[in-house]
Design a protein around this motif. Structure first.
Motif, PDB file in Angstrom:
ATOM      1  N   LEU A  50       0.834  -1.201   0.000  1.00  0.00           N
ATOM      2  CA  LEU A  50       0.000   0.000   0.000  1.00  0.00           C
ATOM      3  C   LEU A  50       0.867   1.249   0.000  1.00  0.00           C
ATOM      4  O   LEU A  50       0.595   2.213  -0.739  1.00  0.00           O
ATOM      5  CB  LEU A  50      -0.911  -0.018   1.233  1.00  0.00           C
ATOM      6  CG  LEU A  50      -2.071   0.971   1.273  1.00  0.00           C
ATOM      7  CD1 LEU A  50      -3.024   0.764   0.105  1.00  0.00           C
ATOM      8  CD2 LEU A  50      -2.827   0.826   2.594  1.00  0.00           C
ATOM      9  N   GLY A  51       1.929   1.234   0.801  1.00  0.00           N
ATOM     10  CA  GLY A  51       2.845   2.376   0.848  1.00  0.00           C
ATOM     11  C   GLY A  51       3.525   2.620  -0.487  1.00  0.00           C
ATOM     12  O   GLY A  51       3.677   3.769  -0.928  1.00  0.00           O
ATOM     13  N   GLU A  52       3.937   1.537  -1.150  1.00  0.00           N
ATOM     14  CA  GLU A  52       4.598   1.674  -2.447  1.00  0.00           C
ATOM     15  C   GLU A  52       3.645   2.216  -3.508  1.00  0.00           C
ATOM     16  O   GLU A  52       4.031   3.030  -4.352  1.00  0.00           O
ATOM     17  CB  GLU A  52       5.156   0.319  -2.881  1.00  0.00           C
ATOM     18  CG  GLU A  52       6.307  -0.171  -2.006  1.00  0.00           C
ATOM     19  CD  GLU A  52       6.707  -1.606  -2.328  1.00  0.00           C
ATOM     20  OE1 GLU A  52       6.019  -2.230  -3.189  1.00  0.00           O
ATOM     21  OE2 GLU A  52       7.686  -2.097  -1.741  1.00  0.00           O
ATOM     22  N   GLN A  53       2.410   1.789  -3.477  1.00  0.00           N
ATOM     23  CA  GLN A  53       1.439   2.224  -4.471  1.00  0.00           C
ATOM     24  C   GLN A  53       1.052   3.692  -4.286  1.00  0.00           C
ATOM     25  O   GLN A  53       0.818   4.410  -5.257  1.00  0.00           O
ATOM     26  CB  GLN A  53       0.176   1.363  -4.396  1.00  0.00           C
ATOM     27  CG  GLN A  53       0.372  -0.074  -4.844  1.00  0.00           C
ATOM     28  CD  GLN A  53       0.720  -0.182  -6.323  1.00  0.00           C
ATOM     29  OE1 GLN A  53       0.250   0.592  -7.151  1.00  0.00           O
ATOM     30  NE2 GLN A  53       1.558  -1.155  -6.651  1.00  0.00           N
ATOM     31  N   LEU A  54       0.996   4.154  -3.043  1.00  0.00           N
ATOM     32  CA  LEU A  54       0.562   5.522  -2.763  1.00  0.00           C
ATOM     33  C   LEU A  54       1.720   6.492  -2.582  1.00  0.00           C
ATOM     34  O   LEU A  54       1.516   7.696  -2.466  1.00  0.00           O
ATOM     35  CB  LEU A  54      -0.314   5.545  -1.507  1.00  0.00           C
ATOM     36  CG  LEU A  54      -1.819   5.317  -1.697  1.00  0.00           C
ATOM     37  CD1 LEU A  54      -2.123   3.952  -2.322  1.00  0.00           C
ATOM     38  CD2 LEU A  54      -2.549   5.453  -0.373  1.00  0.00           C
ATOM     39  N   ASN A  55       2.946   5.950  -2.509  1.00  0.00           N
ATOM     40  CA  ASN A  55       4.131   6.777  -2.276  1.00  0.00           C
ATOM     41  C   ASN A  55       4.074   7.499  -0.930  1.00  0.00           C
ATOM     42  O   ASN A  55       4.485   8.663  -0.806  1.00  0.00           O
ATOM     43  CB  ASN A  55       4.337   7.788  -3.415  1.00  0.00           C
ATOM     44  CG  ASN A  55       4.710   7.125  -4.722  1.00  0.00           C
ATOM     45  OD1 ASN A  55       5.527   6.197  -4.751  1.00  0.00           O
ATOM     46  ND2 ASN A  55       4.111   7.579  -5.808  1.00  0.00           N
ATOM     47  N   PHE A  56       3.546   6.800   0.069  1.00  0.00           N
ATOM     48  CA  PHE A  56       3.549   7.290   1.441  1.00  0.00           C
ATOM     49  C   PHE A  56       4.105   6.197   2.334  1.00  0.00           C
ATOM     50  O   PHE A  56       3.991   5.010   2.028  1.00  0.00           O
ATOM     51  CB  PHE A  56       2.136   7.638   1.921  1.00  0.00           C
ATOM     52  CG  PHE A  56       1.555   8.887   1.309  1.00  0.00           C
ATOM     53  CD1 PHE A  56       2.137  10.128   1.531  1.00  0.00           C
ATOM     54  CD2 PHE A  56       0.417   8.809   0.522  1.00  0.00           C
ATOM     55  CE1 PHE A  56       1.586  11.272   0.968  1.00  0.00           C
ATOM     56  CE2 PHE A  56      -0.139   9.949  -0.037  1.00  0.00           C
ATOM     57  CZ  PHE A  56       0.448  11.192   0.189  1.00  0.00           C
ATOM     58  N   HIS A  57       4.684   6.602   3.453  1.00  0.00           N
ATOM     59  CA  HIS A  57       5.181   5.606   4.403  1.00  0.00           C
ATOM     60  C   HIS A  57       3.982   4.877   5.021  1.00  0.00           C
ATOM     61  O   HIS A  57       2.962   5.498   5.343  1.00  0.00           O
ATOM     62  CB  HIS A  57       6.000   6.280   5.509  1.00  0.00           C
ATOM     63  CG  HIS A  57       6.813   5.321   6.305  1.00  0.00           C
ATOM     64  ND1 HIS A  57       6.271   4.526   7.304  1.00  0.00           N
ATOM     65  CD2 HIS A  57       8.142   5.004   6.257  1.00  0.00           C
ATOM     66  CE1 HIS A  57       7.217   3.775   7.832  1.00  0.00           C
ATOM     67  NE2 HIS A  57       8.370   4.046   7.227  1.00  0.00           N
ATOM     68  N   PRO A  58       4.073   3.550   5.173  1.00  0.00           N
ATOM     69  CA  PRO A  58       2.956   2.781   5.746  1.00  0.00           C
ATOM     70  C   PRO A  58       2.479   3.309   7.098  1.00  0.00           C
ATOM     71  O   PRO A  58       1.279   3.261   7.394  1.00  0.00           O
ATOM     72  CB  PRO A  58       3.525   1.365   5.869  1.00  0.00           C
ATOM     73  CG  PRO A  58       4.561   1.295   4.800  1.00  0.00           C
ATOM     74  CD  PRO A  58       5.167   2.663   4.739  1.00  0.00           C
ATOM     75  N   VAL A  59       3.397   3.816   7.916  1.00  0.00           N
ATOM     76  CA  VAL A  59       3.008   4.341   9.233  1.00  0.00           C
ATOM     77  C   VAL A  59       2.147   5.590   9.066  1.00  0.00           C
ATOM     78  O   VAL A  59       1.150   5.779   9.787  1.00  0.00           O
ATOM     79  CB  VAL A  59       4.256   4.659  10.082  1.00  0.00           C
ATOM     80  CG1 VAL A  59       3.851   5.354  11.382  1.00  0.00           C
ATOM     81  CG2 VAL A  59       5.026   3.378  10.394  1.00  0.00           C
ATOM     82  N   TYR A  60       2.501   6.447   8.101  1.00  0.00           N
ATOM     83  CA  TYR A  60       1.716   7.655   7.849  1.00  0.00           C
ATOM     84  C   TYR A  60       0.322   7.290   7.333  1.00  0.00           C
ATOM     85  O   TYR A  60      -0.680   7.877   7.751  1.00  0.00           O
ATOM     86  CB  TYR A  60       2.432   8.545   6.834  1.00  0.00           C
ATOM     87  CG  TYR A  60       1.647   9.783   6.457  1.00  0.00           C
ATOM     88  CD1 TYR A  60       1.473  10.819   7.366  1.00  0.00           C
ATOM     89  CD2 TYR A  60       1.063   9.900   5.199  1.00  0.00           C
ATOM     90  CE1 TYR A  60       0.746  11.956   7.031  1.00  0.00           C
ATOM     91  CE2 TYR A  60       0.331  11.029   4.846  1.00  0.00           C
ATOM     92  CZ  TYR A  60       0.178  12.054   5.774  1.00  0.00           C
ATOM     93  OH  TYR A  60      -0.555  13.168   5.432  1.00  0.00           O
ATOM     94  N   ILE A  61       0.270   6.306   6.438  1.00  0.00           N
ATOM     95  CA  ILE A  61      -1.033   5.861   5.922  1.00  0.00           C
ATOM     96  C   ILE A  61      -1.897   5.342   7.059  1.00  0.00           C
ATOM     97  O   ILE A  61      -3.095   5.651   7.147  1.00  0.00           O
ATOM     98  CB  ILE A  61      -0.850   4.769   4.852  1.00  0.00           C
ATOM     99  CG1 ILE A  61      -0.123   5.347   3.621  1.00  0.00           C
ATOM    100  CG2 ILE A  61      -2.197   4.184   4.437  1.00  0.00           C
ATOM    101  CD1 ILE A  61       0.229   4.305   2.579  1.00  0.00           C
ATOM    102  N   ALA A  62      -1.303   4.563   7.950  1.00  0.00           N
ATOM    103  CA  ALA A  62      -2.052   4.007   9.078  1.00  0.00           C
ATOM    104  C   ALA A  62      -2.598   5.122   9.971  1.00  0.00           C
ATOM    105  O   ALA A  62      -3.742   5.065  10.428  1.00  0.00           O
ATOM    106  CB  ALA A  62      -1.166   3.073   9.886  1.00  0.00           C
ATOM    107  N   ARG A  63      -1.792   6.156  10.218  1.00  0.00           N
ATOM    108  CA  ARG A  63      -2.251   7.272  11.049  1.00  0.00           C
ATOM    109  C   ARG A  63      -3.408   8.009  10.374  1.00  0.00           C
ATOM    110  O   ARG A  63      -4.381   8.380  11.029  1.00  0.00           O
ATOM    111  CB  ARG A  63      -1.093   8.235  11.308  1.00  0.00           C
ATOM    112  CG  ARG A  63      -0.048   7.697  12.280  1.00  0.00           C
ATOM    113  CD  ARG A  63       1.126   8.642  12.391  1.00  0.00           C
ATOM    114  NE  ARG A  63       2.130   8.145  13.338  1.00  0.00           N
ATOM    115  CZ  ARG A  63       3.343   8.673  13.475  1.00  0.00           C
ATOM    116  NH1 ARG A  63       3.696   9.718  12.734  1.00  0.00           N
ATOM    117  NH2 ARG A  63       4.191   8.169  14.351  1.00  0.00           N
ATOM    118  N   CYS A  64      -3.312   8.211   9.059  1.00  0.00           N
ATOM    119  CA  CYS A  64      -4.375   8.902   8.321  1.00  0.00           C
ATOM    120  C   CYS A  64      -5.656   8.082   8.322  1.00  0.00           C
ATOM    121  O   CYS A  64      -6.760   8.620   8.511  1.00  0.00           O
ATOM    122  CB  CYS A  64      -3.927   9.180   6.878  1.00  0.00           C
ATOM    123  SG  CYS A  64      -2.564  10.362   6.752  1.00  0.00           S
TER     124      CYS A  64
END
Length: 298
Positions: free
Chosen positions: A215-229
């Motif tokens: 998910l992080g690679e596809q969105l170009n965000f760190h997985p931890v940041y995605i989880a927080r969002c």
């Protein structure tokens, strides 16, 4: 911004919904005093509508509520293919149109939580209050709204089941809440945008294996940041959101098809039927087979 203000209880109630579309040049019909609220949510394209002396361009990810006591008309034909949801609802309580937003928690004008209010809360009288939804809005979480409307449409197939009707009313109340959230003006929030992208990706790829790293690679965000969002916007972690979406898709297949539970598990992205049944039972409180029986014969 025009706001529809409802005095509750009783809460507005769901009646029926569907999915419709127009080709290029298609135009919304003219109607007067339809006696129900008509919620329109555009998935693709744009609807050009008027209500009395106001006109609206309802584009992708936008919603408009047409009032039951007004004249509605198409102002022009669609300039591209347009797909939209329609939903009819009504209220047994009073309602009004206002331009004034109710104060939010912590704003001036709210009554203090004092001894008098405490006594009122514990009295046996029914205390009404107001809820507001925007008549026209750009949805804060269009993906969530799309998901709710999809579930409502699928439950139409079990229209005579009391369990299905109960579920539809619960889904509709969440839909009203999503409309109300769109008043907050947070459309440009980076966290909301990230969470919506992550949710959209998982809804599209729920049949496939999905990991936090992927998910992080596809969105170009760190997985931890995605989880927080995701936690901030949806109230859950990404993999929990994915699990719940898979269960929702499984519920639709249980209602729409006679597929075996094993096949349904595979269709929605589970490798093992036993694990699927365990997750389904934990979330829904009943097994997949019992769920199918409940809505088929409720």
């Amino acid at each position: 911004m025009s706001l529809l203000q409802f005095t509750v209880p009783p809460l507005p109630h769901y009646m029926l919904c569907g999915l419709a579309d127009y080709g290029i040049g298609g135009r919304h019909v003219n109607r007067r005093n339809i006696e129900v609220f008509d919620l329109l949510v555009v998935r693709e394209g744009c609807l050009f509508l008027g209500e009395e002396d106001r006109t609206y361009e309802v584009g992708e990810g936008c919603a408009l509520i047409l009032r039951p006591d007004s004249y509605h008309y198409g102002t022009q034909g669609c300039d591209s293919y347009t797909s939209y949801y329609w939903l009819h609802f009504q209220t047994m309580g009073s309602w009004s149109v206002t331009e004034t937003e109710l104060p939010r928690q912590g704003q001036e004008g709210l009554e203090p939580y004092d001894e008098m209010n405490t006594k009122a809360l514990w009295s046996y009288e029914t205390h009404t209050f107001q809820i507001q939804v925007p008549q026209f809005a750009k949805l804060l979480h269009p993906g969530k709204v799309d998901e709710l409307l999809g579930q409502l449409i699928q439950l139409n197939q079990s229209f005579y089941s009391s369990s299905a009707k109960w579920s539809q009313q619960a889904l509709f109340q969440e839909l009203l809440r999503q409309l109300s959230l769109s008043m907050a003006g947070e459309e440009s929030s980076p966290a909301a945008a990230c969470a919506e992208q992550a949710a959209a990706y998982m809804r599209k790829h729920y049949r496939e294996p999905v990991t936090a790293q992927q998910l992080g690679e596809q969105l170009n965000f760190h997985p931890v940041y995605i989880a927080r969002c995701m936690q901030r916007v949806y109230g859950c972690a990404p993999m929990e959101y994915l699990l719940h979406h898979r269960i929702e898709q499984a519920k639709l297949l249980l209602l729409q098809t006679d597929y075996a539970v094993t096949r349904i598990a595979e269709e929605v992205g589970f490798n093992q039927a036993a694990y699927f049944t365990s997750c389904f039972t934990r979330i829904e409180g009943i097994s997949p087979r019992r769920y199918r029986q409940r809505f088929a014969y409720g």
